[in-house]
Design an enzyme around this catalytic site. Structure first.
Site: not given
Length: 332
Positions: A237, A291, A303
């Site tokens: 990420c 994240h 993402e």
């Protein structure tokens, strides 16, 4: 007919004069009442303030001189205040205290062991060194102590700040009263109903790098997620965010928890395309961020999510359980 018109004009003129005189009398009376107390409320929201007469212009001039880090700190204070459903006056108190103690910078030094935005002292049980230099912790801790101050909401904001900070110079917090009121009005959307302010996201300058970063991230769709990967063939990420902004000339830290500190903060609900949004096990604690994704607008993010799921676009809601209440605008 002409006589009737003339009489009508004279009656209207007299009526207008009476109204004008009444209005002027009210303004003068209000000013006299305010002068008797030496203060007047700001024009947009009576819950903010008070400020000294004639100072709103000074407050605006001071606010205009803040740098990106300072404005990011203000945005964080307002965002946390909103998240906790605190009154705008609480935000103002925190802004005045932060400006007085550190110039709204997250300092790693200070008098004795004072540290952070509010120069909190670990030796005085404000928290550990790591905690008091964590802006999110510091703002929440300041609000915790403020709420325990008896009748804080009815004190002058600088006096409430002094009750929290317990400075040897108790009057110094008043210096930034007008500026703090201006920031709360204009960045906090306190008075949008009467047209006095805009949201923090609108007030922050747009990132010139956002368009290129979005283009890069969208171009990586379909590539696999690999933990620790930073491209070009796979990503995790934060690796995707790192390379996306690198393509636009903006350097980000490697991991998501550090990327949270790498730009101007704003309330997540005011995020604009290109801003970074974060998920955490405890949304109130940035140390639990796990994240990061890039907001695209219209309820969507791009993402690198998890193993087995390639880089993709997905629907996104600000009400998701783990969404951190602050977004970050890299390059600002």
């Amino acid at each position: 007919m002409r006589l009737a018109i003339l009489i009508g004009v004279l009656v209207a003129a007299v009526f207008a004069a009476v109204l004008t005189a009444t209005a002027v009398t009210k303004v003068v009376t209000d000013q006299q009442q305010a002068a008797a107390g030496g203060i007047t409320n700001t024009s947009c929201d009576a819950a903010i303030g008070p400020t000294q007469p004639g100072q709103p212009e000074q407050g605006s001039a001071q606010a205009a001189k803040l740098d990106d880090e300072q404005r990011g700190t203000v945005a964080l204070i307002i965002s946390v205040g909103k998240q906790r459903s605190l009154a705008p006056r609480a935000w103002q108190v925190a802004i005045q205290a932060g400006m007085t103690e550190s110039g709204l910078h997250n300092l790693t030094y200070g008098d004795r062991d004072s540290l952070g935005i509010f120069q909190m002292r670990p030796s005085m049980n404000w928290g550990s060194v790591a905690q008091v230099t964590d802006p999110n912790y510091a703002v929440n801790k300041f609000f915790d102590v403020l709420l325990a101050v008896p009748d804080w909401e009815n004190r002058r904001p600088g006096d409430a700040a002094q009750a929290v900070e317990r400075s040897g110079f108790p009057d110094r917090y008043h210096r930034w009263e007008a500026m703090a009121a201006t920031l709360v009005e204009n960045l906090g959307q306190v008075a949008d109903a009467v047209g006095c302010g805009q949201g923090t996201g609108a007030a922050l300058p747009p990132s010139q790098a956002a368009a290129q970063a979005i283009k890069f991230a969208l171009g990586e769709q379909g590539k696999p997620y690999v933990w620790g990967a930073t491209g070009p063939n796979s990503y995790d990420c934060s690796g995707l965010m790192l390379r996306a902004y690198e393509s636009a000339g903006v350097t980000l830290p490697r991991v998501s928890r550090d990327q949270y500190k790498a730009g101007a903060m704003l309330p997540v609900r005011e995020a604009q395309p290109g801003d970074l949004v974060f998920l955490a096990n405890d949304p109130a604690d940035p140390a639990t961020i796990h994240h990061v994704a890039m907001y695209l607008g219209d309820g969507k993010i791009v993402e690198a999510q998890t193993t087995g799921v390639p880089v993709h676009i997905r629907p996104f809601s600000f009400d998701e359980a783990e969404v951190v209440p602050q977004a970050v605008r890299p390059g600002v």
